[in-house]
Scaffold this motif. Structure first.
Motif, PDB file in Angstrom:
ATOM      1  N   GLY A 104       0.777  -1.203  -0.081  1.00 16.55           N
ATOM      2  CA  GLY A 104       0.022  -0.031  -0.010  1.00 16.55           C
ATOM      3  C   GLY A 104       0.871   1.145  -0.015  1.00 16.55           C
ATOM      4  O   GLY A 104       0.674   2.265  -0.764  1.00 16.55           O
ATOM      5  N   LEU A 105       1.987   1.248   0.686  1.00 15.44           N
ATOM      6  CA  LEU A 105       2.988   2.555   0.825  1.00 15.44           C
ATOM      7  C   LEU A 105       3.460   2.704  -0.595  1.00 15.44           C
ATOM      8  O   LEU A 105       3.580   3.884  -0.929  1.00 15.44           O
ATOM      9  CB  LEU A 105       3.883   2.144   1.791  1.00 15.44           C
ATOM     10  N   LEU A 106       3.921   1.603  -1.045  1.00 17.36           N
ATOM     11  CA  LEU A 106       4.441   1.598  -2.599  1.00 17.36           C
ATOM     12  C   LEU A 106       3.428   2.216  -3.428  1.00 17.36           C
ATOM     13  O   LEU A 106       3.902   2.974  -4.444  1.00 17.36           O
ATOM     14  CB  LEU A 106       5.070   0.492  -3.296  1.00 17.36           C
ATOM     15  N   SER A 107       2.310   1.554  -3.466  1.00 17.12           N
ATOM     16  CA  SER A 107       1.321   2.166  -4.467  1.00 17.12           C
ATOM     17  C   SER A 107       1.046   3.497  -4.266  1.00 17.12           C
ATOM     18  O   SER A 107       0.699   4.332  -5.278  1.00 17.12           O
ATOM     19  CB  SER A 107      -0.172   1.369  -4.055  1.00 17.12           C
ATOM     20  N   LEU A 108       0.789   4.149  -2.997  1.00 15.64           N
ATOM     21  CA  LEU A 108       0.780   5.486  -2.621  1.00 15.64           C
ATOM     22  C   LEU A 108       1.909   6.378  -3.354  1.00 15.64           C
ATOM     23  O   LEU A 108       1.706   7.545  -3.913  1.00 15.64           O
ATOM     24  CB  LEU A 108       0.543   5.743  -1.050  1.00 15.64           C
ATOM     25  N   ALA A 109       2.774   5.798  -3.065  1.00 22.05           N
ATOM     26  CA  ALA A 109       4.216   6.489  -3.619  1.00 22.05           C
ATOM     27  C   ALA A 109       4.224   6.736  -4.998  1.00 22.05           C
ATOM     28  O   ALA A 109       4.236   7.906  -5.707  1.00 22.05           O
ATOM     29  CB  ALA A 109       5.384   5.901  -3.120  1.00 22.05           C
ATOM     30  N   GLU A 110       3.695   5.446  -5.934  1.00 19.49           N
ATOM     31  CA  GLU A 110       3.796   5.570  -7.276  1.00 19.49           C
ATOM     32  C   GLU A 110       2.600   6.515  -7.710  1.00 19.49           C
ATOM     33  O   GLU A 110       2.779   7.173  -8.848  1.00 19.49           O
ATOM     34  CB  GLU A 110       3.181   4.083  -7.804  1.00 19.49           C
ATOM     35  N   SER A 111       1.407   6.506  -6.937  1.00 23.23           N
ATOM     36  CA  SER A 111       0.322   7.544  -7.256  1.00 23.23           C
ATOM     37  C   SER A 111       0.987   8.983  -7.344  1.00 23.23           C
ATOM     38  O   SER A 111       0.379   9.835  -8.069  1.00 23.23           O
ATOM     39  CB  SER A 111      -0.712   7.143  -6.689  1.00 23.23           C
ATOM     40  N   LEU A 112       1.709   9.317  -6.300  1.00 22.96           N
ATOM     41  CA  LEU A 112       2.115  10.592  -5.706  1.00 22.96           C
ATOM     42  C   LEU A 112       3.129  10.915  -6.811  1.00 22.96           C
ATOM     43  O   LEU A 112       3.237  12.030  -7.360  1.00 22.96           O
ATOM     44  CB  LEU A 112       2.696  10.671  -4.433  1.00 22.96           C
ATOM     45  N   LEU A 113       3.951  10.050  -7.408  1.00 24.17           N
ATOM     46  CA  LEU A 113       4.775  10.388  -8.646  1.00 24.17           C
ATOM     47  C   LEU A 113       4.028  10.462  -9.988  1.00 24.17           C
ATOM     48  O   LEU A 113       4.889  11.059 -11.049  1.00 24.17           O
ATOM     49  CB  LEU A 113       5.856   9.292  -8.704  1.00 24.17           C
ATOM     50  N   THR A 114       2.908   9.852 -10.029  1.00 24.80           N
ATOM     51  CA  THR A 114       2.230  10.089 -11.318  1.00 24.80           C
ATOM     52  C   THR A 114       1.779  11.634 -11.641  1.00 24.80           C
ATOM     53  O   THR A 114       0.981  12.213 -10.685  1.00 24.80           O
ATOM     54  CB  THR A 114       0.987   9.233 -11.447  1.00 24.80           C
ATOM     55  N   PRO A 115       2.098  12.070 -12.871  1.00 24.51           N
ATOM     56  CA  PRO A 115       1.538  13.567 -13.103  1.00 24.51           C
ATOM     57  C   PRO A 115      -0.127  13.555 -12.730  1.00 24.51           C
ATOM     58  O   PRO A 115      -0.966  12.627 -12.876  1.00 24.51           O
ATOM     59  CB  PRO A 115       1.676  13.699 -14.341  1.00 24.51           C
ATOM     60  N   GLY A 116      -0.429  14.866 -12.298  1.00 27.57           N
ATOM     61  CA  GLY A 116      -1.932  15.022 -11.795  1.00 27.57           C
ATOM     62  C   GLY A 116      -2.118  14.817 -10.277  1.00 27.57           C
ATOM     63  O   GLY A 116      -1.369  13.969  -9.863  1.00 27.57           O
ATOM     64  N   SER A 117      -3.229  15.257 -10.110  1.00 25.49           N
ATOM     65  CA  SER A 117      -3.796  14.884  -8.597  1.00 25.49           C
ATOM     66  C   SER A 117      -4.176  13.357  -8.449  1.00 25.49           C
ATOM     67  O   SER A 117      -4.403  12.730  -9.511  1.00 25.49           O
ATOM     68  CB  SER A 117      -5.083  15.985  -8.204  1.00 25.49           C
ATOM     69  N   LEU A 118      -4.221  12.865  -6.962  1.00 22.33           N
ATOM     70  CA  LEU A 118      -4.877  11.813  -6.666  1.00 22.33           C
ATOM     71  C   LEU A 118      -6.013  11.466  -7.264  1.00 22.33           C
ATOM     72  O   LEU A 118      -6.500  10.477  -7.732  1.00 22.33           O
ATOM     73  CB  LEU A 118      -4.719  11.345  -5.373  1.00 22.33           C
ATOM     74  N   ALA A 119      -6.993  12.465  -7.430  1.00 24.34           N
ATOM     75  CA  ALA A 119      -8.489  12.386  -7.583  1.00 24.34           C
ATOM     76  C   ALA A 119      -8.517  12.164  -9.231  1.00 24.34           C
ATOM     77  O   ALA A 119      -9.559  11.830  -9.347  1.00 24.34           O
ATOM     78  CB  ALA A 119      -9.192  13.475  -7.384  1.00 24.34           C
TER      79      ALA A 119
END
Length: 266
Positions: free
Chosen positions: A44-59
């Motif tokens: 879950g931590l790695l998935s969140l880090a990947e999402s944060l590094l993806t351009p654009g907001s989490l939403a």
């Protein structure tokens, strides 16, 4: 007097653990968590880090909770059922290890259910957590602190709704047995205080939901605090399993039924 207000059961008077026994218990906890929800927390931590590094907001990103597992419907069904069995096996592992140490199902509040109070309290806990949890998700998603969660993207097969209900039951059983009854019992045996073990349990629950974003993590930490304290005070596990299964079943089945018919559901 309500179960919530009833005094906590007295602590066990087991003899103090020797140093080898403490090490063995820590090894057991570590192995169990690495096989089950501890590893899910790291993922879950790695998935969140990947999402944060993806351009654009989490939403702007979407995560699906229940997804197709094969292109052929019957193979998909078989793999869905294997996933359900895996979760049930995790819960069975926790029950077995507790039983081997002298804590049978009745000792952790998972013996024969007392239908009326267990169901009533389970429904109450589901409402207490589920309604504010939905509000927190919508707020977190609106400010870009949470991914857009799709509870199910399984195709509309004849078996979809029964399988979603089975997923809800398996999730609830595995999580409440391992994250509440097993972990809190083991930490209590190691001499941890009730508050510190409760916090550890809640943080574990939050960690393996971080793939949903910060809202999912925080919301499940709160759920972990409420559920863990309830168990510590009442020593009843059935209401937690019932509440969790209801929350997941409503989310999974409700999403599948309302998707495309309600505007705010993605």
């Amino acid at each position: 007097m309500s179960a919530w207000l009833r005094p906590a059961p007295p602590p066990r008077t087991d003899p103090a653990l020797t140093a080898p026994q403490r090490r063995a218990l820590w090894v057991e906890i570590t192995i169990v968590l690495l096989i089950t929800f501890g590893l899910s927390g790291l993922s879950g931590l790695l998935s969140l880090a990947e999402s944060l590094l993806t351009p654009g907001s989490l939403a702007e990103q979407t995560v699906a909770l229940n997804v197709p597992r094969a292109s052929h419907p019957l193979l998909d069904l078989a793999r869905q059922l294997l996933g359900v069995v895996r979760l049930l096996a995790w819960g069975a592992l926790g029950l077995y290890l507790l039983w081997r140490s002298g804590l049978g199902p009745r000792a952790i509040g998972f013996g024969r259910p007392v239908v009326r109070p267990d169901v009533t309290q389970g429904v109450g806990l589901a409402a207490l957590i589920g309604i504010p949890g939905l509000a927190l998700y919508l707020a977190a998603q609106a400010v870009g602190a949470n991914l857009t969660v799709a509870p199910s993207t399984i195709d509309d097969h004849w078996w979809r709704l029964p399988v979603l209900v089975l997923w809800a039951i398996a999730n609830s059983g595995a999580e409440e047995i391992l994250v509440v009854a097993y972990l809190l019992s083991r930490l209590r045996r190691l001499g941890w205080g009730e508050n510190s073990s409760l916090l550890a349990s809640a943080l574990l629950r939050g960690s393996y939901h971080l793939y949903q974003g910060f809202g999912g993590g925080v919301g499940n930490v709160v759920m972990g605090l409420v559920f863990g304290r309830y168990w510590q005070k009442t020593n009843r596990l059935w209401p937690l399993v019932i509440a969790h299964a209801l929350i997941d079943a409503v989310a999974f089945v409700g999403y599948a039924a309302l998707r495309g018919r309600v505007g705010w559901i993605p």
